[in-house]
Design a protein around this motif. Structure first.
Motif, PDB file in Angstrom:
ATOM      1  N   MET A  19       0.825  -1.199   0.000  1.00 45.12           N
ATOM      2  CA  MET A  19       0.000   0.000   0.000  1.00 45.12           C
ATOM      3  C   MET A  19       0.865   1.258   0.000  1.00 45.12           C
ATOM      4  SD  MET A  19      -2.936   1.179   2.741  1.00 45.12           S
ATOM      5  CE  MET A  19      -3.783  -0.387   2.506  1.00 45.12           C
ATOM      6  N   ALA A  20       1.927   1.251   0.829  1.00 45.31           N
ATOM      7  CA  ALA A  20       2.821   2.406   0.874  1.00 45.31           C
ATOM      8  C   ALA A  20       3.546   2.592  -0.451  1.00 45.31           C
ATOM      9  CB  ALA A  20       3.831   2.230   2.012  1.00 45.31           C
ATOM     10  N   ALA A  36       5.379  14.049   1.471  1.00 43.05           N
ATOM     11  CA  ALA A  36       4.454  12.928   1.675  1.00 43.05           C
ATOM     12  C   ALA A  36       5.025  11.657   1.047  1.00 43.05           C
ATOM     13  CB  ALA A  36       3.097  13.261   1.066  1.00 43.05           C
ATOM     14  N   ALA A  37       5.642  11.787  -0.120  1.00 43.61           N
ATOM     15  CA  ALA A  37       6.262  10.630  -0.766  1.00 43.61           C
ATOM     16  C   ALA A  37       7.386  10.066   0.087  1.00 43.61           C
ATOM     17  CB  ALA A  37       6.789  11.027  -2.144  1.00 43.61           C
ATOM     18  N   VAL A  38       8.156  10.948   0.733  1.00 48.89           N
ATOM     19  CA  VAL A  38       9.233  10.509   1.625  1.00 48.89           C
ATOM     20  C   VAL A  38       8.672   9.700   2.793  1.00 48.89           C
ATOM     21  CG1 VAL A  38      10.913  11.337   3.318  1.00 48.89           C
ATOM     22  CG2 VAL A  38      10.866  12.325   1.032  1.00 48.89           C
ATOM     23  N   LEU A  39       7.597  10.191   3.409  1.00 51.96           N
ATOM     24  CA  LEU A  39       7.012   9.486   4.544  1.00 51.96           C
ATOM     25  C   LEU A  39       6.457   8.128   4.116  1.00 51.96           C
ATOM     26  CD1 LEU A  39       5.215  12.489   6.300  1.00 51.96           C
ATOM     27  CD2 LEU A  39       7.405  11.434   6.887  1.00 51.96           C
ATOM     28  N   LEU A  40       5.829   8.076   2.948  1.00 51.22           N
ATOM     29  CA  LEU A  40       5.319   6.801   2.446  1.00 51.22           C
ATOM     30  C   LEU A  40       6.472   5.860   2.097  1.00 51.22           C
ATOM     31  CD1 LEU A  40       2.473   8.258   0.234  1.00 51.22           C
ATOM     32  CD2 LEU A  40       2.140   6.718   2.185  1.00 51.22           C
ATOM     33  N   GLY A  41       7.547   6.406   1.522  1.00 53.39           N
ATOM     34  CA  GLY A  41       8.719   5.591   1.249  1.00 53.39           C
ATOM     35  C   GLY A  41       9.340   5.051   2.520  1.00 53.39           C
ATOM     36  N   THR A  42       9.295   5.859   3.582  1.00 55.20           N
ATOM     37  CA  THR A  42       9.816   5.413   4.870  1.00 55.20           C
ATOM     38  C   THR A  42       8.993   4.249   5.413  1.00 55.20           C
ATOM     39  OG1 THR A  42      10.613   7.641   5.370  1.00 55.20           O
ATOM     40  CG2 THR A  42      10.343   6.134   7.223  1.00 55.20           C
ATOM     41  N   VAL A  43       7.675   4.340   5.301  1.00 52.46           N
ATOM     42  CA  VAL A  43       6.811   3.242   5.735  1.00 52.46           C
ATOM     43  C   VAL A  43       7.131   1.974   4.954  1.00 52.46           C
ATOM     44  CG1 VAL A  43       4.428   2.412   5.816  1.00 52.46           C
ATOM     45  CG2 VAL A  43       4.951   4.752   6.512  1.00 52.46           C
ATOM     46  N   SER A  44       7.300   2.107   3.649  1.00 52.47           N
ATOM     47  CA  SER A  44       7.620   0.953   2.807  1.00 52.47           C
ATOM     48  C   SER A  44       8.954   0.333   3.205  1.00 52.47           C
ATOM     49  CB  SER A  44       7.648   1.370   1.335  1.00 52.47           C
ATOM     50  OG  SER A  44       8.000   0.280   0.513  1.00 52.47           O
ATOM     51  N   MET A  45       9.953   1.169   3.481  1.00 48.46           N
ATOM     52  CA  MET A  45      11.269   0.647   3.834  1.00 48.46           C
ATOM     53  C   MET A  45      11.249  -0.027   5.203  1.00 48.46           C
ATOM     54  SD  MET A  45      14.975   2.597   3.731  1.00 48.46           S
ATOM     55  CE  MET A  45      14.887   2.764   1.947  1.00 48.46           C
ATOM     56  N   MET A  46      10.506   0.548   6.161  1.00 46.99           N
ATOM     57  CA  MET A  46      10.426  -0.084   7.479  1.00 46.99           C
ATOM     58  C   MET A  46       9.695  -1.418   7.396  1.00 46.99           C
ATOM     59  SD  MET A  46       9.954   2.889  10.344  1.00 46.99           S
ATOM     60  CE  MET A  46       8.415   3.516   9.660  1.00 46.99           C
ATOM     61  N   PHE A  81       7.746  -8.716  -5.945  1.00 46.31           N
ATOM     62  CA  PHE A  81       6.553  -9.132  -6.670  1.00 46.31           C
ATOM     63  C   PHE A  81       5.290  -8.455  -6.156  1.00 46.31           C
ATOM     64  CE2 PHE A  81       2.878 -12.021  -6.912  1.00 46.31           C
ATOM     65  CZ  PHE A  81       2.770 -12.154  -8.286  1.00 46.31           C
ATOM     66  N   TRP A  82       5.016  -8.574  -4.852  1.00 43.80           N
ATOM     67  CA  TRP A  82       3.724  -8.106  -4.341  1.00 43.80           C
ATOM     68  C   TRP A  82       3.533  -6.593  -4.441  1.00 43.80           C
ATOM     69  CZ3 TRP A  82       0.052 -11.364  -4.339  1.00 43.80           C
ATOM     70  CH2 TRP A  82       0.277 -12.709  -4.030  1.00 43.80           C
ATOM     71  N   PRO A  83       4.507  -5.743  -4.068  1.00 44.88           N
ATOM     72  CA  PRO A  83       4.288  -4.301  -4.232  1.00 44.88           C
ATOM     73  C   PRO A  83       4.050  -3.901  -5.688  1.00 44.88           C
ATOM     74  CG  PRO A  83       6.095  -4.700  -2.721  1.00 44.88           C
ATOM     75  CD  PRO A  83       5.763  -6.019  -3.337  1.00 44.88           C
ATOM     76  N   ASN A  84       4.789  -4.521  -6.613  1.00 46.77           N
ATOM     77  CA  ASN A  84       4.607  -4.157  -8.017  1.00 46.77           C
ATOM     78  C   ASN A  84       3.302  -4.715  -8.581  1.00 46.77           C
ATOM     79  OD1 ASN A  84       7.066  -2.640  -9.233  1.00 46.77           O
ATOM     80  ND2 ASN A  84       7.967  -4.169  -7.869  1.00 46.77           N
TER      81      ASN A  84
END
Length: 301
Positions: free
Chosen positions: A81-82, A160-170, A187-190
């Motif tokens: 989702m992130a 906002a993109a940075v915060l979402l990228g941070t969620v994805s990386m964590m 696979f799943w994120p893409n």
């Protein structure tokens, strides 16, 4: 012979990292190009599906196919989702901001991740992480030397993109500690990105020429190859060596911005980039030094 082999591994790791920065910058350039004429689903519906397909094909071509199974489905859902929301945010940031300026936000993701990994993932956060983050934030404010009123919608979307990228990386860190199937994390994120964008596509579709469709396919190929090169680089070199080299992306983005989009960066952009790169290097050095100290203390057998 051992020394030459080690030197070869270092050169290979550096070469793979340089290749990654060039390819990912090219993918970002295609994103900015598409952002001028199309809505986000035009690019991501095609590219997300292609990257997911390439991930499956790469897994089947490997010596021990593992499929896309994951032992952390909820964390994978958060990461997916992130990734979807972050891709949309960065797409619009590229539309609204000069190409090289977006790098300053991209480079902030590891800093936010290192800081938030303490309360979220239970990892130890040293005081140096706060100092590195503050230096990085000061670097971001170099984009608006006249004050907060100099910041616009593009900067807010990029943040906002940075915060979402941070969620994805964590989420990726959380999954990586519990599941070593790297294919699933590609696979799943893409697949989610391609699927969500495909649902939105009928509402925003604009007819595409064959050349633009080719660019969308090229974007997917660049993205997949770049991530494959980065995985290879991490096999050759420690993460604290690879990560600073990834800041070469700033130079590629400067060159592409000038040659393709006719952008002339302000001096404050260089100062801000220098601060954020320094903050990242400081944080990486702080993370690496305790391990290095332990290696010096423990005698060789």
């Amino acid at each position: 012979m051992a020394l030459r082999a080690g030197g070869g591994a270092i050169l290979a790791g550096v070469g793979l990292t340089v290749g990654y920065t060039a390819l990912i910058s090219g993918a970002d350039a295609i994103t900015k190009m598409f952002a001028a004429s199309y809505a986000a689903p035009q690019l991501f519906a095609v590219s997300g599906g292609i990257v997911a397909l390439l991930s499956v094909l790469a897994d089947r071509a490997g010596p021990a196919p593992r499929g896309a199974r994951t032992s952390c489905p909820r964390a994978m859902a958060v990461r997916s989702m992130a990734t979807v929301l972050g891709a949309i945010a960065f797409f619009h940031a590229f539309r609204l901001l000069p190409f090289a300026e977006v790098f300053l936000f991209i480079a902030m993701i590891p800093l936010f991740t290192a800081l938030l990994s303490g309360p979220v993932l239970g990892e130890a956060v040293r005081a140096q992480a706060w100092g590195a983050l503050m230096l990085g934030i000061i670097g971001l404010f170099c984009l608006a030397p006249g004050g907060l009123h100099g910041l616009g919608l593009g900067h807010a979307i990029a943040l906002a993109a940075v915060l979402l990228g941070t969620v994805s990386m964590m989420a990726s860190r959380y999954i990586g500690k519990r599941d070593d199937n790297l294919l699933a994390q590609v696979f799943w994120p893409n697949l989610a990105l391609g699927g969500v964008m495909a649902c939105a596509l009928p509402f925003v579709w604009t007819p595409m020429s064959l050349s633009d469709l080719g660019w969308a396919c090229a974007y997917a190929g660049l993205l997949f190859t770049a991530r494959w090169l980065l995985a290879g680089a991490f096999r050759q070199l420690p993460a604290y060596v690879v990560t600073p080299l990834m800041n070469l992306q700033f130079l590629w983005m400067l060159g592409i911005g000038a040659a393709v989009f006719g952008e002339a960066p302000r001096m404050m952009l260089f100062i801000g980039a220098g601060m954020i790169i320094t903050a990242g290097a400081w944080l990486i050095y702080d993370q690496a030094s305790p391990a290095a100290a332990m290696r010096r203390i423990v005698p060789a057998e």
